[in-house]
Design a protein around this motif. Structure first.
Motif, PDB file in Angstrom:
ATOM      1  N   GLN A  63       0.810  -1.210   0.000  1.00 24.03           N
ATOM      2  CA  GLN A  63       0.000   0.000   0.000  1.00 24.03           C
ATOM      3  C   GLN A  63       0.852   1.272   0.000  1.00 24.03           C
ATOM      4  O   GLN A  63       0.318   2.372  -0.144  1.00 24.03           O
ATOM      5  N   GLY A  64       2.155   1.120   0.180  1.00 26.47           N
ATOM      6  CA  GLY A  64       3.027   2.293   0.243  1.00 26.47           C
ATOM      7  C   GLY A  64       3.221   2.942  -1.110  1.00 26.47           C
ATOM      8  O   GLY A  64       2.950   2.341  -2.161  1.00 26.47           O
ATOM      9  N   PRO A  65       3.714   4.178  -1.130  1.00 30.33           N
ATOM     10  CA  PRO A  65       3.935   4.888  -2.391  1.00 30.33           C
ATOM     11  C   PRO A  65       5.066   4.252  -3.201  1.00 30.33           C
ATOM     12  O   PRO A  65       6.066   3.795  -2.652  1.00 30.33           O
ATOM     13  N   GLU A  66       4.907   4.232  -4.515  1.00 29.95           N
ATOM     14  CA  GLU A  66       5.938   3.689  -5.394  1.00 29.95           C
ATOM     15  C   GLU A  66       7.123   4.646  -5.465  1.00 29.95           C
ATOM     16  O   GLU A  66       6.932   5.864  -5.591  1.00 29.95           O
ATOM     17  N   VAL A  67       8.325   4.087  -5.370  1.00 35.40           N
ATOM     18  CA  VAL A  67       9.521   4.931  -5.398  1.00 35.40           C
ATOM     19  C   VAL A  67      10.457   4.617  -6.561  1.00 35.40           C
ATOM     20  O   VAL A  67      11.315   5.430  -6.895  1.00 35.40           O
ATOM     21  N   ALA A  68      10.315   3.444  -7.182  1.00 34.21           N
ATOM     22  CA  ALA A  68      11.226   3.056  -8.251  1.00 34.21           C
ATOM     23  C   ALA A  68      10.658   1.850  -8.985  1.00 34.21           C
ATOM     24  O   ALA A  68       9.734   1.183  -8.501  1.00 34.21           O
ATOM     25  N   GLY A  69      11.215   1.581 -10.148  1.00 29.15           N
ATOM     26  CA  GLY A  69      10.819   0.413 -10.919  1.00 29.15           C
ATOM     27  C   GLY A  69      12.027  -0.391 -11.329  1.00 29.15           C
ATOM     28  O   GLY A  69      13.177   0.048 -11.183  1.00 29.15           O
ATOM     29  N   MET A  70      11.784  -1.575 -11.854  1.00 31.46           N
ATOM     30  CA  MET A  70      12.880  -2.432 -12.325  1.00 31.46           C
ATOM     31  C   MET A  70      12.394  -3.311 -13.464  1.00 31.46           C
ATOM     32  O   MET A  70      11.262  -3.815 -13.448  1.00 31.46           O
ATOM     33  N   GLN A  71      13.266  -3.506 -14.425  1.00 29.66           N
ATOM     34  CA  GLN A  71      12.999  -4.397 -15.545  1.00 29.66           C
ATOM     35  C   GLN A  71      14.243  -5.218 -15.824  1.00 29.66           C
ATOM     36  O   GLN A  71      15.353  -4.856 -15.415  1.00 29.66           O
ATOM     37  N   SER A  72      14.064  -6.322 -16.514  1.00 31.08           N
ATOM     38  CA  SER A  72      15.207  -7.135 -16.908  1.00 31.08           C
ATOM     39  C   SER A  72      15.988  -6.410 -18.000  1.00 31.08           C
ATOM     40  O   SER A  72      15.401  -5.737 -18.865  1.00 31.08           O
ATOM     41  N   LEU A  73      17.300  -6.545 -17.962  1.00 30.53           N
ATOM     42  CA  LEU A  73      18.152  -5.937 -18.979  1.00 30.53           C
ATOM     43  C   LEU A  73      17.870  -6.601 -20.322  1.00 30.53           C
ATOM     44  O   LEU A  73      17.980  -7.815 -20.468  1.00 30.53           O
ATOM     45  N   ALA A  74      17.481  -5.801 -21.300  1.00 34.27           N
ATOM     46  CA  ALA A  74      17.065  -6.347 -22.589  1.00 34.27           C
ATOM     47  C   ALA A  74      18.240  -6.897 -23.386  1.00 34.27           C
ATOM     48  O   ALA A  74      18.101  -7.862 -24.133  1.00 34.27           O
ATOM     49  N   ASP A  75      19.406  -6.293 -23.230  1.00 28.93           N
ATOM     50  CA  ASP A  75      20.584  -6.669 -24.002  1.00 28.93           C
ATOM     51  C   ASP A  75      21.725  -6.924 -23.030  1.00 28.93           C
ATOM     52  O   ASP A  75      22.176  -6.008 -22.341  1.00 28.93           O
ATOM     53  N   ASP A  76      22.196  -8.165 -22.972  1.00 28.16           N
ATOM     54  CA  ASP A  76      23.264  -8.516 -22.031  1.00 28.16           C
ATOM     55  C   ASP A  76      24.562  -7.767 -22.311  1.00 28.16           C
ATOM     56  O   ASP A  76      25.457  -7.720 -21.451  1.00 28.16           O
ATOM     57  N   ALA A  77      24.683  -7.179 -23.495  1.00 23.02           N
ATOM     58  CA  ALA A  77      25.897  -6.424 -23.811  1.00 23.02           C
ATOM     59  C   ALA A  77      25.887  -5.057 -23.136  1.00 23.02           C
ATOM     60  O   ALA A  77      26.928  -4.403 -23.028  1.00 23.02           O
ATOM     61  N   GLN A  78      24.714  -4.611 -22.667  1.00 25.37           N
ATOM     62  CA  GLN A  78      24.606  -3.328 -22.003  1.00 25.37           C
ATOM     63  C   GLN A  78      24.859  -3.482 -20.500  1.00 25.37           C
ATOM     64  O   GLN A  78      24.506  -4.503 -19.908  1.00 25.37           O
ATOM     65  N   PRO A  79      25.449  -2.483 -19.863  1.00 20.81           N
ATOM     66  CA  PRO A  79      25.696  -2.573 -18.421  1.00 20.81           C
ATOM     67  C   PRO A  79      24.416  -2.350 -17.632  1.00 20.81           C
ATOM     68  O   PRO A  79      23.521  -1.616 -18.080  1.00 20.81           O
ATOM     69  N   PRO A  80      24.281  -2.965 -16.452  1.00 20.91           N
ATOM     70  CA  PRO A  80      23.143  -2.661 -15.583  1.00 20.91           C
ATOM     71  C   PRO A  80      23.219  -1.209 -15.136  1.00 20.91           C
ATOM     72  O   PRO A  80      24.301  -0.673 -14.913  1.00 20.91           O
ATOM     73  N   SER A  81      22.069  -0.567 -15.018  1.00 20.39           N
ATOM     74  CA  SER A  81      22.100   0.855 -14.663  1.00 20.39           C
ATOM     75  C   SER A  81      20.745   1.320 -14.171  1.00 20.39           C
ATOM     76  O   SER A  81      19.699   0.758 -14.519  1.00 20.39           O
ATOM     77  N   TRP A  82      20.796   2.380 -13.342  1.00 23.50           N
ATOM     78  CA  TRP A  82      19.611   3.140 -12.987  1.00 23.50           C
ATOM     79  C   TRP A  82      19.401   4.234 -14.029  1.00 23.50           C
ATOM     80  O   TRP A  82      20.355   4.889 -14.443  1.00 23.50           O
ATOM     81  N   THR A  83      18.158   4.440 -14.433  1.00 21.39           N
ATOM     82  CA  THR A  83      17.815   5.546 -15.323  1.00 21.39           C
ATOM     83  C   THR A  83      16.997   6.561 -14.546  1.00 21.39           C
ATOM     84  O   THR A  83      16.012   6.206 -13.893  1.00 21.39           O
ATOM     85  N   CYS A  84      17.424   7.822 -14.602  1.00 17.44           N
ATOM     86  CA  CYS A  84      16.708   8.909 -13.944  1.00 17.44           C
ATOM     87  C   CYS A  84      15.730   9.530 -14.938  1.00 17.44           C
ATOM     88  O   CYS A  84      16.107   9.839 -16.075  1.00 17.44           O
ATOM     89  N   TYR A  85      14.486   9.710 -14.490  1.00 21.51           N
ATOM     90  CA  TYR A  85      13.436  10.302 -15.319  1.00 21.51           C
ATOM     91  C   TYR A  85      13.076  11.683 -14.788  1.00 21.51           C
ATOM     92  O   TYR A  85      13.029  11.903 -13.574  1.00 21.51           O
ATOM     93  N   PHE A  86      12.784  12.582 -15.728  1.00 18.93           N
ATOM     94  CA  PHE A  86      12.446  13.959 -15.386  1.00 18.93           C
ATOM     95  C   PHE A  86      11.063  14.289 -15.930  1.00 18.93           C
ATOM     96  O   PHE A  86      10.695  13.872 -17.030  1.00 18.93           O
ATOM     97  N   LYS A  87      10.313  15.029 -15.139  1.00 13.69           N
ATOM     98  CA  LYS A  87       8.941  15.354 -15.501  1.00 13.69           C
ATOM     99  C   LYS A  87       8.897  16.348 -16.662  1.00 13.69           C
ATOM    100  O   LYS A  87       9.643  17.322 -16.685  1.00 13.69           O
ATOM    101  N   VAL A  88       8.013  16.079 -17.620  1.00 13.00           N
ATOM    102  CA  VAL A  88       7.758  17.013 -18.713  1.00 13.00           C
ATOM    103  C   VAL A  88       6.250  17.088 -18.931  1.00 13.00           C
ATOM    104  O   VAL A  88       5.497  16.220 -18.491  1.00 13.00           O
ATOM    105  N   GLU A  89       5.817  18.122 -19.620  1.00 17.87           N
ATOM    106  CA  GLU A  89       4.392  18.273 -19.899  1.00 17.87           C
ATOM    107  C   GLU A  89       3.996  17.624 -21.218  1.00 17.87           C
ATOM    108  O   GLU A  89       2.881  17.130 -21.360  1.00 17.87           O
ATOM    109  N   ASP A  90       4.899  17.617 -22.184  1.00 20.66           N
ATOM    110  CA  ASP A  90       4.604  17.070 -23.501  1.00 20.66           C
ATOM    111  C   ASP A  90       5.775  16.194 -23.929  1.00 20.66           C
ATOM    112  O   ASP A  90       6.859  16.701 -24.241  1.00 20.66           O
ATOM    113  N   LEU A  91       5.557  14.879 -23.950  1.00 15.62           N
ATOM    114  CA  LEU A  91       6.647  13.954 -24.265  1.00 15.62           C
ATOM    115  C   LEU A  91       7.194  14.175 -25.669  1.00 15.62           C
ATOM    116  O   LEU A  91       8.412  14.239 -25.865  1.00 15.62           O
TER     117      LEU A  91
END
Length: 280
Positions: A63-91
């Motif tokens: 029931q707590g507020p969501e703070v982050a998400g996680m997905q499986s790495l799509a390409d094993d050649a890419q390094p694991p990483s956190w992605t920071c998202y920024f709010k916008v009004e029009d994608l």
């Protein structure tokens, strides 16, 4: 006397503010255990149509507020990483601006049912970042709380280009601070600090890639760093005092970069970091 951490009065998240992060991990089960044990997070999994499983991390319980998400790495050649998202009004308008300023669109604007609408981009130096609009889970309000993200920081080699690019995309103002001969940049919107930037000078290994890194608020930096080590993390910068608090930098057991900090004072949507953390 040490000043106690303070949480600001609630303010409306403006475009350009950070407020969501997600982890791309090659070993999601291992990463889930690490973060839930380290931060006391709870997790559950959403099945997103045309996308697959997406793990949501919450504060406390389901029931707590969501703070982050996680997905499986799509390409094993890419390094694991956190992605920071920024709010916008029009994608779409933001992605068009990213391209016009020399960046790239990696994943076009997409509405993920149950999460929100997001796009993944790359800046001219090759650093991934995300843009998003609020949705069912992405609310851009759960920041500056214990065990949530409280700061986002860019480490790059061309700070002038970063100033031009991010200033154009998000309207950020770059404010430099001198700290014993080093320069640390605060990204600001109006009076609020929303993130920071450090120059990757010759102290950094030449092969080390530029990146965004999230900072998480912990109640005891030293204890959290020790616990991270017990859980299989690698503390690359041991707990140390800087102007806004006591911090440490580390990688999780899969290699994703993150930082922790026990802050003294919170300034609006982000910490007012006054000194560069230095290379890993």
């Amino acid at each position: 006397m040490t000043q106690e951490p303070m949480t600001p009065e609630p303010v409306r998240p403006e475009p350009g503010w950070p407020g969501w992060i997600d982890l791309a991990s090659p070993r999601p089960d291992e990463a889930r255990t690490f973060y839930c044990e380290l931060f006391g997070w709870y997790s559950y999994t959403l099945n997103v149509p045309d996308y697959g499983d997406y793990t949501m991390f919450t504060l406390g319980d389901v029931q707590g507020p969501e703070v982050a998400g996680m997905q499986s790495l799509a390409d094993d050649a890419q390094p694991p990483s956190w992605t920071c998202y920024f709010k916008v009004e029009d994608l779409q308008e933001t992605v068009d601006t990213v391209r016009a300023l020399g960046g790239q669109e990696l994943i076009p604007p997409t509405n993920y049912a149950g999460i929100g609408s997001m796009a993944l981009c790359m800046d001219p130096e090759g650093v991934d970042f995300g843009v998003a609009t609020p949705g069912n889970a992405i609310e851009f309000g759960i920041v500056n709380k214990p065990f949530a993200m409280c700061w986002a920081e860019l480490a790059c080699r061309d700070v002038q280009e970063a100033r031009r690019f991010y200033g154009g995309v998000f309207g950020w103002k770059a404010v430099d601070r001198d700290y014993y001969g080093s320069v640390y940049t605060n990204w600001k919107i109006g009076d609020w600090s929303v993130g920071g930037m450090v120059s990757m000078d010759d102290r950094w290994p030449p092969h080390y890639p530029p990146h965004w890194i999230p900072y998480f608020w912990v109640e005891d930096c030293d204890a959290a760093a020790a616990r991270a080590t017990e859980l299989g993390g690698n503390v690359r910068i041991q707990p140390a005092d800087i102007q806004p608090g006591r911090y440490a930098m580390m990688t999780d057991p899969t290699g994703a970069r993150l930082a922790i900090i026990t802050p003294r004072v919170i300034d609006g949507p982000g910490l007012s970091l006054g000194s560069p953390p230095g290379p890993p």
